[in-house]
Design a protein around this motif. Structure first.
Motif, PDB file in Angstrom:
ATOM      1  N   VAL A 192       0.840  -1.207   0.000  1.00 58.20           N
ATOM      2  CA  VAL A 192       0.000   0.000   0.000  1.00 58.20           C
ATOM      3  C   VAL A 192       0.867   1.247   0.000  1.00 58.20           C
ATOM      4  N   THR A 193       1.837   1.273   0.884  1.00 56.51           N
ATOM      5  CA  THR A 193       2.643   2.485   1.038  1.00 56.51           C
ATOM      6  C   THR A 193       3.749   2.594  -0.020  1.00 56.51           C
ATOM      7  N   ASP A 194       4.334   1.455  -0.416  1.00 59.12           N
ATOM      8  CA  ASP A 194       5.484   1.509  -1.322  1.00 59.12           C
ATOM      9  C   ASP A 194       5.094   1.374  -2.788  1.00 59.12           C
ATOM     10  N   ALA A 195       4.102   0.519  -3.088  1.00 65.27           N
ATOM     11  CA  ALA A 195       3.715   0.299  -4.482  1.00 65.27           C
ATOM     12  C   ALA A 195       2.611   1.264  -4.914  1.00 65.27           C
ATOM     13  N   LEU A 196       1.551   1.350  -4.105  1.00 63.18           N
ATOM     14  CA  LEU A 196       0.451   2.251  -4.449  1.00 63.18           C
ATOM     15  C   LEU A 196       0.751   3.708  -4.119  1.00 63.18           C
ATOM     16  N   LYS A 197       1.692   3.909  -3.200  1.00 63.65           N
ATOM     17  CA  LYS A 197       2.053   5.262  -2.754  1.00 63.65           C
ATOM     18  C   LYS A 197       0.836   5.993  -2.177  1.00 63.65           C
ATOM     19  N   THR A 198       0.103   5.289  -1.328  1.00 66.67           N
ATOM     20  CA  THR A 198      -1.051   5.922  -0.687  1.00 66.67           C
ATOM     21  C   THR A 198      -1.087   5.498   0.775  1.00 66.67           C
ATOM     22  N   THR A 199      -2.112   5.942   1.493  1.00 65.94           N
ATOM     23  CA  THR A 199      -2.200   5.652   2.924  1.00 65.94           C
ATOM     24  C   THR A 199      -2.981   4.365   3.155  1.00 65.94           C
ATOM     25  N   LEU A 200      -2.799   3.804   4.338  1.00 65.29           N
ATOM     26  CA  LEU A 200      -3.526   2.591   4.692  1.00 65.29           C
ATOM     27  C   LEU A 200      -5.025   2.857   4.725  1.00 65.29           C
ATOM     28  N   GLU A 201      -5.423   4.024   5.193  1.00 66.14           N
ATOM     29  CA  GLU A 201      -6.833   4.375   5.270  1.00 66.14           C
ATOM     30  C   GLU A 201      -7.449   4.509   3.876  1.00 66.14           C
ATOM     31  N   GLU A 202      -6.714   5.142   2.956  1.00 66.05           N
ATOM     32  CA  GLU A 202      -7.241   5.295   1.594  1.00 66.05           C
ATOM     33  C   GLU A 202      -7.401   3.936   0.910  1.00 66.05           C
ATOM     34  N   ASN A 203      -6.491   3.024   1.177  1.00 68.22           N
ATOM     35  CA  ASN A 203      -6.604   1.681   0.598  1.00 68.22           C
ATOM     36  C   ASN A 203      -7.874   0.985   1.084  1.00 68.22           C
ATOM     37  N   LEU A 204      -8.204   1.149   2.370  1.00 65.14           N
ATOM     38  CA  LEU A 204      -9.444   0.561   2.884  1.00 65.14           C
ATOM     39  C   LEU A 204     -10.652   1.179   2.186  1.00 65.14           C
ATOM     40  N   ARG A 205     -10.587   2.485   1.926  1.00 70.69           N
ATOM     41  CA  ARG A 205     -11.678   3.154   1.214  1.00 70.69           C
ATOM     42  C   ARG A 205     -11.814   2.608  -0.190  1.00 70.69           C
ATOM     43  N   MET A 206     -10.682   2.386  -0.880  1.00 68.36           N
ATOM     44  CA  MET A 206     -10.685   1.869  -2.245  1.00 68.36           C
ATOM     45  C   MET A 206     -11.319   0.474  -2.298  1.00 68.36           C
ATOM     46  N   VAL A 207     -10.999  -0.372  -1.336  1.00 66.85           N
ATOM     47  CA  VAL A 207     -11.558  -1.733  -1.306  1.00 66.85           C
ATOM     48  C   VAL A 207     -13.065  -1.680  -1.097  1.00 66.85           C
ATOM     49  N   GLY A 208     -13.496  -0.996  -0.078  1.00 63.80           N
ATOM     50  CA  GLY A 208     -14.923  -0.943   0.240  1.00 63.80           C
ATOM     51  C   GLY A 208     -15.744  -0.275  -0.851  1.00 63.80           C
ATOM     52  N   ASP A 209     -15.261   0.842  -1.369  1.00 66.21           N
ATOM     53  CA  ASP A 209     -15.988   1.579  -2.399  1.00 66.21           C
ATOM     54  C   ASP A 209     -16.121   0.747  -3.682  1.00 66.21           C
TER      55      ASP A 209
END
Length: 540
Positions: free
Chosen positions: A112-129
């Motif tokens: 999440v942090t190294d490959a996607l370059k985003t936050t852990l919280e934003e990744n959870l939002r991406m999954v749920g949305d």
């Protein structure tokens, strides 16, 4: 009551990421039809929007009536800071016209942090949305937790948060991926058990085979409670491949008592494996478990003797259960049991007490010492046994052949073969060109014989192998030629040995035709349909 395990096939998407694997749209349609016939529950067709071929497949497959399988489109969660409803990749899944979609998302915090370059919280939002959006469009939605086992070992709390985000958004399945293929069966079992304590949604397993234990990992995951398996036919896929469904299904169904497909469909397993291999232009290992040509082959005399009394002595299942068959090999290791089994298969009544039988075993061992290999050329062995028993008629014989090759600085090399062959009371003398000396010889022999035996026109050569038997002999070394031929879906192999590769090739080519004529029941040369045709052949 049998416990159901659902099968998810990704041969058409993940499988094509394997080195040397390329499937056309037509290839993918053909394979999808066979997978549906076999009883696969989900067929992943590709990634809509990623390339024109996958889009063409989804358009074509809409017109194909499938009886059981649900065509599934593959994609990823929405991009960081982009709403799912506005994400082009997710919209492409909807536009593909499928009723099921599988999307992967990051479950390893490092990714999440190294490959996607985003936050852990934003990744959870991406999954749920993303899951919520696909569900709102009426799709059966599978969430694939990429790198889940590595992520769980690194940060189990966050990995579980990702799964819970997908579950709360309404995912129908959550699939745990061993993307790097580095986990072991004990780890898989323990982690799947732990995950199931905190989730209600059914779990799937998607392992890769980088450690050589993908099948074992599936068995561990299913025994821990997973109810879906994602893999490919023959284990094709990126790097070391995906888990091989051809090995998974019989292990689950015949060994552990789970229900994957019907018993009638399970009998298609060997045929399915070889069909996909043929379309993908790949060679199956002879020793591939369950479906390989050698999976139920017996060579040692003691083994064969025991198998003839009771197959359970050296076979873990009945080969017919998965559509394979038992083979008894005859070689320099052969005993009387091997020969007896082969003769029974051919319907030859030759008592092992007779001198002929002992002479056959002696001949086989002598010829294998010379370099012949009959376990890889069973058609040549069959001809030898038929000839010894007096059941094989000599329908043609060689008088002579000549081969002319010409190479100049300005022109490509050319080959021409001239043959004289005895057929009944006539001598057929003809010639033919070819791409090389062996091809020219093959063409000339066919030209001479097809008028008498039209079935030869249906036969074609599928493989040609040359093996040097004595490397110390350099270019004068003895060689073994193995030829594989096919006709109407049946394949057979023949062998020739000589210090001259052309002579060895002739021997194998002649055996391939003799075997076909025996299979076709030819007793004598057929009447020629036109005298002009005969004259044309003889005077060429």
């Amino acid at each position: 009551m049998e416990r159901k395990v659902y099968l998810y096939d990704t041969t058409l998407r993940d499988g094509t990421q394997g080195e040397g694997i390329s499937l056309s749209v037509e290839d993918k349609i053909k394979i999808a039809l066979r997978l549906d016939q076999f009883g696969i529950d989900f067929i992943e067709g590709g990634w809509p929007g990623s390339n024109p071929k996958d889009m063409a497949f989804f358009e074509r497959i809409r017109e194909v009536p499938l009886k059981h399988a649900k065509i599934t489109a593959f994609g990823s969660t929405c991009r960081p800071h982009v709403a799912a409803a506005e994400d082009d990749n997710l919209r492409a899944l909807i536009e593909s016209g499928v009723k099921a979609a599988a999307i992967f998302g990051k479950s390893w915090d490092m990714h999440v942090t190294d490959a996607l370059k985003t936050t852990l919280e934003e990744n959870l939002r991406m999954v749920g949305d993303s899951v919520s959006f696909l569900k709102s469009q009426g799709l059966t939605t599978l969430f694939l937790a990429e790198h889940f086992f590595d992520g769980y070992k690194a940060n189990s709390a966050y990995a579980m948060q990702v799964l819970q985000a997908a579950e709360q958004a309404g995912a129908d399945w959550i699939v745990l991926c061993d993307t790097n293929g580095g986990s072991l069966p004990t780890e898989i079992y323990d982690i799947v058990k732990a995950v199931l304590k905190n989730l209600q949604v059914p779990l799937g397993i998607h392992p890769h085979n980088d450690s050589g234990v993908a099948v074992a990992n599936v068995l561990a995951a299913v025994q821990a409670g997973a109810t879906q398996v994602q893999g490919t036919i023959n284990g094709i896929g990126e790097r070391c491949g995906n888990v091989n469904l051809i090995s998974v299904v019989p292990n689950l169904q015949l060994k552990l008592g789970y229900s994957c497909v019907s018993s009638e469909q399970l009998q298609q397993l060997t045929q399915l494996s070889r069909y996909v291999a043929e379309i993908a232009n790949m060679t199956l290992p002879n020793n591939q478990p369950f479906v390989g040509n050698s999976a139920f082959a017996h060579k040692g005399g003691i083994h064969v003797s025991a198998v003839l009394r009771d197959p359970k002595t050296y076979e873990h299942i009945e080969p017919e259960e998965i559509g394979n068959k038992r083979r008894v090999l005859v070689s320099e290791l052969a005993g009387q049991s091997n020969l007896q089994a082969k003769m029974e298969e051919l319907g030859i009544d030759l008592s092992l007490e007779r001198a002929e039988a002992r002479e056959i075993i002696k001949t086989i061992k002598e010829r294998e010492f010379q370099g012949y290999q009959y376990e890889g050329a069973e058609a040549s062995l069959t001809l030898m046994l038929l000839e010894a028993s007096g059941k094989l008629k000599n329908l043609f014989s060689l008088d002579s052949f000549k081969i002319l090759m010409e190479k100049s600085a300005s022109h490509a090399i050319t080959s021409e073969a001239t043959v004289k062959i005895h057929v009944n009371t006539e001598v057929v003398h003809t010639a033919a060109d070819g791409n090389g000396p062996v091809n020219a010889l093959d063409n000339a022999m066919r030209k001479a014989l097809e008028v008498y035996y039209p079935c030869i026109s249906k036969m074609h050569l599928t493989d040609y192998k040359v093996r040097v038997l004595d490397e110390n002999g350099a270019t004068a070394a003895k060689v073994r030629v193995l030829i594989e031929s096919a006709c109407d879906g049946e394949k057979w192999s023949t062998v020739g040995v000589s210090t001259n590769v052309i002579e060895a090739s002739w021997e194998a080519l002649a055996d391939s035709i003799r075997y076909l004529l025996w299979k076709e029941g030819c007793e004598e040369a057929k009447n020629l349909v036109a005298s002009e045709a005969r004259v044309g052949i003889l005077n060429h």
